[in-house]
Every structure is written in C-alpha cells, then in structure tokens.
Design a protein around this motif. Sequence first.
Motif, PDB file in Angstrom:
ATOM      1  N   UNK A   1      16.689 -33.925  10.949  1.00 50.24           N
ATOM      2  CA  UNK A   1      15.933 -33.107  11.882  1.00 50.24           C
ATOM      3  C   UNK A   1      15.322 -34.023  12.932  1.00 50.24           C
ATOM      4  N   UNK A   2      15.491 -33.673  14.162  1.00 50.41           N
ATOM      5  CA  UNK A   2      14.932 -34.479  15.233  1.00 50.41           C
ATOM      6  C   UNK A   2      13.428 -34.272  15.286  1.00 50.41           C
ATOM      7  N   UNK A   3      12.699 -35.369  15.339  1.00 51.00           N
ATOM      8  CA  UNK A   3      11.249 -35.294  15.457  1.00 51.00           C
ATOM      9  C   UNK A   3      10.907 -35.456  16.926  1.00 51.00           C
ATOM     10  N   UNK A   4      10.270 -34.448  17.458  1.00 53.10           N
ATOM     11  CA  UNK A   4       9.903 -34.484  18.872  1.00 53.10           C
ATOM     12  C   UNK A   4       8.451 -34.908  18.963  1.00 53.10           C
ATOM     13  N   UNK A   5       8.208 -35.957  19.677  1.00 55.31           N
ATOM     14  CA  UNK A   5       6.850 -36.467  19.838  1.00 55.31           C
ATOM     15  C   UNK A   5       6.652 -36.987  21.246  1.00 55.31           C
ATOM     16  N   UNK A   6       5.506 -37.595  21.422  1.00 54.08           N
ATOM     17  CA  UNK A   6       5.186 -38.159  22.730  1.00 54.08           C
ATOM     18  C   UNK A   6       5.823 -39.536  22.862  1.00 54.08           C
ATOM     19  N   UNK A   7       6.168 -39.870  24.068  1.00 57.65           N
ATOM     20  CA  UNK A   7       6.725 -41.194  24.323  1.00 57.65           C
ATOM     21  C   UNK A   7       5.587 -42.221  24.255  1.00 57.65           C
ATOM     22  N   UNK A   8       5.913 -43.478  24.020  1.00 53.56           N
ATOM     23  CA  UNK A   8       4.878 -44.514  24.002  1.00 53.56           C
ATOM     24  C   UNK A   8       4.084 -44.569  25.303  1.00 53.56           C
ATOM     25  N   UNK A   9       4.738 -44.307  26.415  1.00 50.58           N
ATOM     26  CA  UNK A   9       4.041 -44.317  27.708  1.00 50.58           C
ATOM     27  C   UNK A   9       3.000 -43.212  27.758  1.00 50.58           C
ATOM     28  N   UNK A  10       3.361 -42.013  27.273  1.00 49.67           N
ATOM     29  CA  UNK A  10       2.406 -40.907  27.247  1.00 49.67           C
ATOM     30  C   UNK A  10       1.231 -41.212  26.326  1.00 49.67           C
ATOM     31  N   UNK A  11       1.500 -41.843  25.192  1.00 49.32           N
ATOM     32  CA  UNK A  11       0.425 -42.195  24.265  1.00 49.32           C
ATOM     33  C   UNK A  11      -0.545 -43.184  24.898  1.00 49.32           C
ATOM     34  N   UNK A  12      -0.030 -44.169  25.616  1.00 48.63           N
ATOM     35  CA  UNK A  12      -0.884 -45.153  26.280  1.00 48.63           C
ATOM     36  C   UNK A  12      -1.701 -44.484  27.380  1.00 48.63           C
ATOM     37  N   UNK A  13      -1.080 -43.598  28.168  1.00 47.06           N
ATOM     38  CA  UNK A  13      -1.810 -42.912  29.231  1.00 47.06           C
ATOM     39  C   UNK A  13      -2.943 -42.057  28.660  1.00 47.06           C
ATOM     40  N   UNK A  14      -2.706 -41.394  27.527  1.00 52.50           N
ATOM     41  CA  UNK A  14      -3.754 -40.603  26.886  1.00 52.50           C
ATOM     42  C   UNK A  14      -4.874 -41.496  26.368  1.00 52.50           C
ATOM     43  N   UNK A  15      -4.528 -42.647  25.815  1.00 51.12           N
ATOM     44  CA  UNK A  15      -5.542 -43.580  25.315  1.00 51.12           C
ATOM     45  C   UNK A  15      -6.412 -44.094  26.459  1.00 51.12           C
TER      46      UNK A  15
END
Length: 135
Positions: free
Chosen positions: A5-19
């Motif tokens: 099953x494909x796990x859909x999540x945030x990209x590392x770039x999106x995670x850094x921008x949110x942080x």
Amino acid sequence: MTDFKEIVGKSPIEEVQEAIKRGPTPVKMADLPKQTWKGPKIEKELKALVKDYKVKKLIITSDSWEYRRNFFGFVLYRWVGFDIVYDGKNKDGKKATMYKSGFIAKQMSNGSGFDKALIMTGSPVSWNREVLDWK
C-alpha cells in the motif's frame, strides 16, 4: 506475494517549511544535554568564540577531541562540539533564557602539535530555543 500500500505523506521540503512556520519549540532544563567533556579546560576559549552571546552556561557535548585526518592519515585538525545557554529574546521579543546547539570549535594541526587558538567552524545547526524553567 502481498500488495504494498502506498503511504502518502508530506515531502521533506514541506515538513521543513512547516517547522520553520512553527518556529523553535521550547525546551526544559531537564532536556538539555549533560556536559560530557573529559579533556583539558577549554571553557574560557570556547566562551571567547561566542562572545556575541551573553553565555549563562556552556555545555561541551563531545566526550573528547575528534580528529580529522587526510587520505594519508595525517591529522589536519581536531574539533569539539558545544552548546550554549544564554540571555536572549523569545519570538515575542521578551527577554528570555535561550538555548542553541551545534557549535563546533577546532584547532588546526601545525605538524608537530596543534595551534593554541581555537577557531569556530560554520554556524550552529539549531535554532534558538527558549528554556522554560531556567532559574
């Protein structure tokens, strides 16, 4: 064979921008690292490297000197990592006790030993974090 099953999540770039938007998270004194240095006294020299900060506490996070060698095995320099607790301002602009980690100081090899002067390499790897329960 099972289907994956494909796990859909945030990209590392999106995670850094949110942080970055959230800003630095506060830290409690109990969560600060412990001093682990077993080498000679170098606290005075390290504080001189961070003279722009009003340092309340210096925490040397290296156990001992780490050595950087070239391809032939010759020592180029030795380094030590440290963190500081200092007087600063929080994100609201109020005076606060702050914590910053990831400072690196090094001594260059001169062939028969090491230079007396410690020099700072780069900038620390962490954001400023407010220490909530400093006394």
